[in-house]
Design a protein around this motif. Sequence first.
Motif, PDB file in Angstrom:
ATOM      1  N   GLY A   1     -31.277 -55.036 -47.543  1.00 17.10           N
ATOM      2  CA  GLY A   1     -31.975 -54.377 -46.374  1.00 17.10           C
ATOM      3  C   GLY A   1     -31.690 -55.288 -45.115  1.00 17.10           C
ATOM      4  O   GLY A   1     -30.816 -55.866 -45.105  1.00 17.10           O
ATOM      5  N   PRO A   2     -32.882 -54.430 -44.041  1.00 19.50           N
ATOM      6  CA  PRO A   2     -32.220 -54.909 -42.849  1.00 19.50           C
ATOM      7  C   PRO A   2     -32.480 -56.543 -42.550  1.00 19.50           C
ATOM      8  O   PRO A   2     -33.112 -57.201 -43.181  1.00 19.50           O
ATOM      9  CB  PRO A   2     -33.710 -54.430 -42.066  1.00 19.50           C
ATOM     10  N   GLY A   3     -31.461 -57.674 -42.194  1.00 20.56           N
ATOM     11  CA  GLY A   3     -31.393 -58.714 -42.226  1.00 20.56           C
ATOM     12  C   GLY A   3     -30.561 -59.486 -43.330  1.00 20.56           C
ATOM     13  O   GLY A   3     -30.226 -60.792 -42.731  1.00 20.56           O
TER      14      GLY A   3
ATOM     15  N   GLU B   1     -30.238 -47.515 -46.066  1.00 17.28           N
ATOM     16  CA  GLU B   1     -30.857 -48.679 -47.443  1.00 17.28           C
ATOM     17  C   GLU B   1     -31.003 -49.576 -46.847  1.00 17.28           C
ATOM     18  O   GLU B   1     -31.791 -50.201 -46.851  1.00 17.28           O
ATOM     19  CB  GLU B   1     -31.855 -47.941 -47.829  1.00 17.28           C
TER      20      GLU B   1
ATOM     21  N   GLY C   1     -29.045 -51.605 -45.189  1.00 14.04           N
ATOM     22  CA  GLY C   1     -29.447 -52.691 -43.838  1.00 14.04           C
ATOM     23  C   GLY C   1     -26.855 -53.815 -43.784  1.00 14.04           C
ATOM     24  O   GLY C   1     -27.836 -54.476 -42.594  1.00 14.04           O
TER      25      GLY C   1
END
Length: 533
Positions: free
Chosen positions: A404-406, A427, A429
């Motif tokens: 995911g993001p990050g 989705e 990231g």
Amino acid sequence: MPTLTELLAADPGAWLRRSRSWDALADRLAARADDLGRAGTAALPGRWAGADADRAREQQDALRSRLVAGSAVATRAGDVLGRHAGEVLAAQRRIVVAALAVHPLLDVDLGSGTVSVPSVVRGAATALPAGVAATAGLLMVESLRFGAAVRAALADAARSDAVATAALHALRPAPGGAPAVAPAGVGAARAWWTGLPDGERDRLTRTRPELVGGTDGIPPAARDRANRIRLDAERSRLRAHADRLRLLGDDRGAARAEADLAGLAAVHHRLAAGDALLLDLAGGTGNGQVVLAVGDPERAAHVVTHVPGTGAGWASAGEDLRRIDATRDAARAAGPDGEVAAVLWTGYRTPADLMAATDPREAGRAAADLRRFQEGLRSGHDGPVHLTAVGHSYGSLVLGRAAGPGIAVDDVVFVGSPGVGAGKAGELGVPDGRVWATTAANDPIRLAPGPELFGTSRGFGPTGSVHGADPAGPGFGATVFESAPGPLGRSLHDDPATPTDESEWASAHSAYWDPGTPALHTIGRIVAGTARG
């Protein structure tokens, strides 16, 4: 020093039961800490702001730190008691073996630790010309031999008792404070460790190896030193545990313990071969956890993390280490100008079998730990690094939940996946074109029922993976690469038995890392940064 009677009357099983209780407590405390640290499950509303919110979050972080500290202390207590149980059992066995080795003409009194001549033998000896002298000589030799074994066993038990007592006392809170605990957060833990005096770092490594060895952010070399202590303790405990189960007639339990012991022996041998670091080791409930790096994860230009699936743990460590060695070799062949480190990350409680693998909750619990580990790889690296994460089987769900993001990953690879908990590659990231997937034609994971099986009459569908969309299926958005079909093993349709990942039934599910296979070649290129999506 204990007496012989006290040693033989001791019950190592009681210490093993207490060890398991401490392990269970450690797991519960760690789970509570994870709940507080996991995004979306924290006790405080995410949008709450202001001074009161800041204080509340500080208190929540402090509570999480105390839970982490308590879990570490409980884990260490379990380790100490388990090792002590094993060493006392070994001392008891030493005495029994010595008693059985005494000449059958003589009697052994385990109450007093003495060897004597029975009256019937004494009477017979007097009837022979040299009988008395021969019997006296035999008695002297066997008494000396048995006495030496008893003294050595008592000394071993006393030494173990002293070491265990000192270790347990070291876990008690110091006057006016709690035992040392690393602060939450990878960066904070690294800064804390770096700021400690050399003597304190050495003391914590010896007395709190579970704290030093299990904290992401502490440099790998320091974690390795601590975890080798844990490895020696676990091997000693397992040997004693397996022996005791055999004596009790529990052959199935003994076989499980011996399988774990064989896996830890493979870890030991891989470390002895050099160019490897043991980054974590934990027992407790489940299959056992091990995190081991081949190569230097702080300096290699490319680092790959391999997340295995169902049934992985101590017993499977030998095969899992073979896979990361194969991955590293393939990456070095694909990009010979850059050094590669490969990490086996069995850092979670894997499902025991395929039935348990239908439950996504273990993956959800493991996701935060994997994200934190990857963050430690990035922040602790000496210069730029290209990070790849490979999830196999249920491990792909763990990786998908962590992504995911990050997330500190540049390439994500899903192998033989039952679904990754995401509907689209976007989705996860990572940049476009850096999500990869493959599933062999004969891999039985293709027949895993999806959610639609239980809701409609459609049955098995093209994206019918048990944990959501198939990342190797159309529409997910991953770059799908070739795998060899893999061996069929027994017929998927003729044998309805539920296998584990390593059974003959599922042999194609484990063939991706076989020498010369196209999947291994491509994974090597991805890790080396030479593949293009």
